[in-house]
Design a protein around this motif. Sequence first.
Motif, PDB file in Angstrom:
ATOM      1  N   ILE A  48       1.786 -14.779 -30.689  1.00  0.00           N
ATOM      2  CA  ILE A  48       0.520 -14.481 -31.369  1.00  0.00           C
ATOM      3  C   ILE A  48      -0.375 -13.651 -30.458  1.00  0.00           C
ATOM      4  O   ILE A  48      -0.972 -12.663 -30.892  1.00  0.00           O
ATOM      5  CB  ILE A  48      -0.181 -15.783 -31.825  1.00  0.00           C
ATOM      6  CG1 ILE A  48       0.630 -16.443 -32.944  1.00  0.00           C
ATOM      7  CG2 ILE A  48      -1.616 -15.512 -32.257  1.00  0.00           C
ATOM      8  CD1 ILE A  48       0.204 -17.855 -33.274  1.00  0.00           C
ATOM      9  N   ALA A  49      -0.462 -14.042 -29.195  1.00  0.00           N
ATOM     10  CA  ALA A  49      -1.271 -13.283 -28.241  1.00  0.00           C
ATOM     11  C   ALA A  49      -0.721 -11.865 -28.078  1.00  0.00           C
ATOM     12  O   ALA A  49      -1.488 -10.895 -28.048  1.00  0.00           O
ATOM     13  CB  ALA A  49      -1.302 -14.002 -26.884  1.00  0.00           C
ATOM     14  N   LEU A  50       0.581 -11.717 -28.015  1.00  0.00           N
ATOM     15  CA  LEU A  50       1.199 -10.400 -27.892  1.00  0.00           C
ATOM     16  C   LEU A  50       0.885  -9.544 -29.111  1.00  0.00           C
ATOM     17  O   LEU A  50       0.548  -8.363 -28.984  1.00  0.00           O
ATOM     18  CB  LEU A  50       2.715 -10.556 -27.718  1.00  0.00           C
ATOM     19  CG  LEU A  50       3.541  -9.284 -27.577  1.00  0.00           C
ATOM     20  CD1 LEU A  50       3.096  -8.475 -26.370  1.00  0.00           C
ATOM     21  CD2 LEU A  50       5.018  -9.640 -27.458  1.00  0.00           C
ATOM     22  N   GLN A  51       0.954 -10.145 -30.282  1.00  0.00           N
ATOM     23  CA  GLN A  51       0.649  -9.435 -31.521  1.00  0.00           C
ATOM     24  C   GLN A  51      -0.787  -8.927 -31.530  1.00  0.00           C
ATOM     25  O   GLN A  51      -1.078  -7.871 -32.076  1.00  0.00           O
ATOM     26  CB  GLN A  51       0.901 -10.353 -32.716  1.00  0.00           C
ATOM     27  CG  GLN A  51       0.745  -9.678 -34.062  1.00  0.00           C
ATOM     28  CD  GLN A  51       1.063 -10.634 -35.200  1.00  0.00           C
ATOM     29  OE1 GLN A  51       0.956 -11.849 -35.056  1.00  0.00           O
ATOM     30  NE2 GLN A  51       1.465 -10.084 -36.325  1.00  0.00           N
ATOM     31  N   HIS A  52      -1.687  -9.666 -30.889  1.00  0.00           N
ATOM     32  CA  HIS A  52      -3.102  -9.274 -30.842  1.00  0.00           C
ATOM     33  C   HIS A  52      -3.446  -8.461 -29.597  1.00  0.00           C
ATOM     34  O   HIS A  52      -4.625  -8.209 -29.336  1.00  0.00           O
ATOM     35  CB  HIS A  52      -3.988 -10.519 -30.925  1.00  0.00           C
ATOM     36  CG  HIS A  52      -3.981 -11.144 -32.284  1.00  0.00           C
ATOM     37  ND1 HIS A  52      -3.172 -12.216 -32.599  1.00  0.00           N
ATOM     38  CD2 HIS A  52      -4.650 -10.837 -33.419  1.00  0.00           C
ATOM     39  CE1 HIS A  52      -3.356 -12.540 -33.867  1.00  0.00           C
ATOM     40  NE2 HIS A  52      -4.239 -11.716 -34.392  1.00  0.00           N
ATOM     41  N   GLN A  54      -3.239  -9.325 -26.497  1.00  0.00           N
ATOM     42  CA  GLN A  54      -3.771 -10.142 -25.401  1.00  0.00           C
ATOM     43  C   GLN A  54      -2.640 -10.392 -24.408  1.00  0.00           C
ATOM     44  O   GLN A  54      -2.037 -11.463 -24.370  1.00  0.00           O
ATOM     45  CB  GLN A  54      -4.344 -11.448 -25.955  1.00  0.00           C
ATOM     46  CG  GLN A  54      -5.467 -11.219 -26.953  1.00  0.00           C
ATOM     47  CD  GLN A  54      -5.812 -12.457 -27.750  1.00  0.00           C
ATOM     48  OE1 GLN A  54      -4.995 -13.356 -27.922  1.00  0.00           O
ATOM     49  NE2 GLN A  54      -7.035 -12.494 -28.252  1.00  0.00           N
ATOM     50  N   LEU A  55      -2.358  -9.374 -23.594  1.00  0.00           N
ATOM     51  CA  LEU A  55      -1.189  -9.414 -22.731  1.00  0.00           C
ATOM     52  C   LEU A  55      -1.256 -10.496 -21.665  1.00  0.00           C
ATOM     53  O   LEU A  55      -0.239 -11.112 -21.345  1.00  0.00           O
ATOM     54  CB  LEU A  55      -0.965  -8.046 -22.085  1.00  0.00           C
ATOM     55  CG  LEU A  55      -0.704  -6.899 -23.067  1.00  0.00           C
ATOM     56  CD1 LEU A  55      -0.520  -5.591 -22.312  1.00  0.00           C
ATOM     57  CD2 LEU A  55       0.496  -7.193 -23.946  1.00  0.00           C
ATOM     58  N   GLY A  56      -2.429 -10.742 -21.107  1.00  0.00           N
ATOM     59  CA  GLY A  56      -2.564 -11.787 -20.095  1.00  0.00           C
ATOM     60  C   GLY A  56      -2.243 -13.162 -20.643  1.00  0.00           C
ATOM     61  O   GLY A  56      -1.510 -13.943 -20.023  1.00  0.00           O
ATOM     62  N   GLU A  57      -2.790 -13.461 -21.801  1.00  0.00           N
ATOM     63  CA  GLU A  57      -2.528 -14.762 -22.433  1.00  0.00           C
ATOM     64  C   GLU A  57      -1.056 -14.874 -22.847  1.00  0.00           C
ATOM     65  O   GLU A  57      -0.427 -15.920 -22.666  1.00  0.00           O
ATOM     66  CB  GLU A  57      -3.426 -14.954 -23.650  1.00  0.00           C
ATOM     67  CG  GLU A  57      -3.280 -16.309 -24.304  1.00  0.00           C
ATOM     68  CD  GLU A  57      -4.220 -16.508 -25.487  1.00  0.00           C
ATOM     69  OE1 GLU A  57      -3.928 -17.410 -26.284  1.00  0.00           O
ATOM     70  OE2 GLU A  57      -5.225 -15.793 -25.595  1.00  0.00           O
ATOM     71  N   ALA A  58      -0.517 -13.784 -23.385  1.00  0.00           N
ATOM     72  CA  ALA A  58       0.888 -13.780 -23.782  1.00  0.00           C
ATOM     73  C   ALA A  58       1.783 -14.030 -22.569  1.00  0.00           C
ATOM     74  O   ALA A  58       2.713 -14.842 -22.622  1.00  0.00           O
ATOM     75  CB  ALA A  58       1.245 -12.451 -24.435  1.00  0.00           C
ATOM     76  N   LYS A  59       1.487 -13.358 -21.479  1.00  0.00           N
ATOM     77  CA  LYS A  59       2.283 -13.507 -20.255  1.00  0.00           C
ATOM     78  C   LYS A  59       2.231 -14.947 -19.746  1.00  0.00           C
ATOM     79  O   LYS A  59       3.268 -15.535 -19.411  1.00  0.00           O
ATOM     80  CB  LYS A  59       1.765 -12.552 -19.187  1.00  0.00           C
ATOM     81  CG  LYS A  59       2.495 -12.632 -17.885  1.00  0.00           C
ATOM     82  CD  LYS A  59       1.882 -11.668 -16.872  1.00  0.00           C
ATOM     83  CE  LYS A  59       2.439 -11.925 -15.491  1.00  0.00           C
ATOM     84  NZ  LYS A  59       1.768 -11.145 -14.467  1.00  0.00           N
ATOM     85  N   THR A  60       1.046 -15.531 -19.713  1.00  0.00           N
ATOM     86  CA  THR A  60       0.890 -16.908 -19.235  1.00  0.00           C
ATOM     87  C   THR A  60       1.702 -17.878 -20.080  1.00  0.00           C
ATOM     88  O   THR A  60       2.459 -18.697 -19.552  1.00  0.00           O
ATOM     89  CB  THR A  60      -0.598 -17.316 -19.246  1.00  0.00           C
ATOM     90  OG1 THR A  60      -1.316 -16.448 -18.364  1.00  0.00           O
ATOM     91  CG2 THR A  60      -0.786 -18.753 -18.817  1.00  0.00           C
TER      92      THR A  60
END
Length: 110
Positions: A48-52, A54-60
């Motif tokens: 979901i973070a990647l789709q939006h 939000q790379l930092g959140e997606a990575k974490t």
Amino acid sequence: MELTGPECITQTGPVLRSDEIAWELLPVLLLLLADPQTATSLLQHGLIALQHGQLGEAKTNLEQASKSDRDNPYIWSSLAEVYLRSGQAAKSAEAATKAETTGKNNPLVA
């Protein structure tokens, strides 16, 4: 052998003995008791973070998921995408290789 009485539960389907019921319900119970920080939950949040964007959140989320489930090709392919979008080509290649290795029998990944 037909079972009757309190040692079995009848349904519209097959008869289950009381000692079989626990095994039949185990997957459901595990889902109900699942920790929200499981690899699947982290993968979902990461996607979901990647789709939006939000790379930092997606990575974490995806890195935490990869620590919980090292053999999930979807986690590794998603991490490869995050690393690629973040300009980390070497890490992206490593994650893509791991996705191919763990998903070698999965046509959606390999």
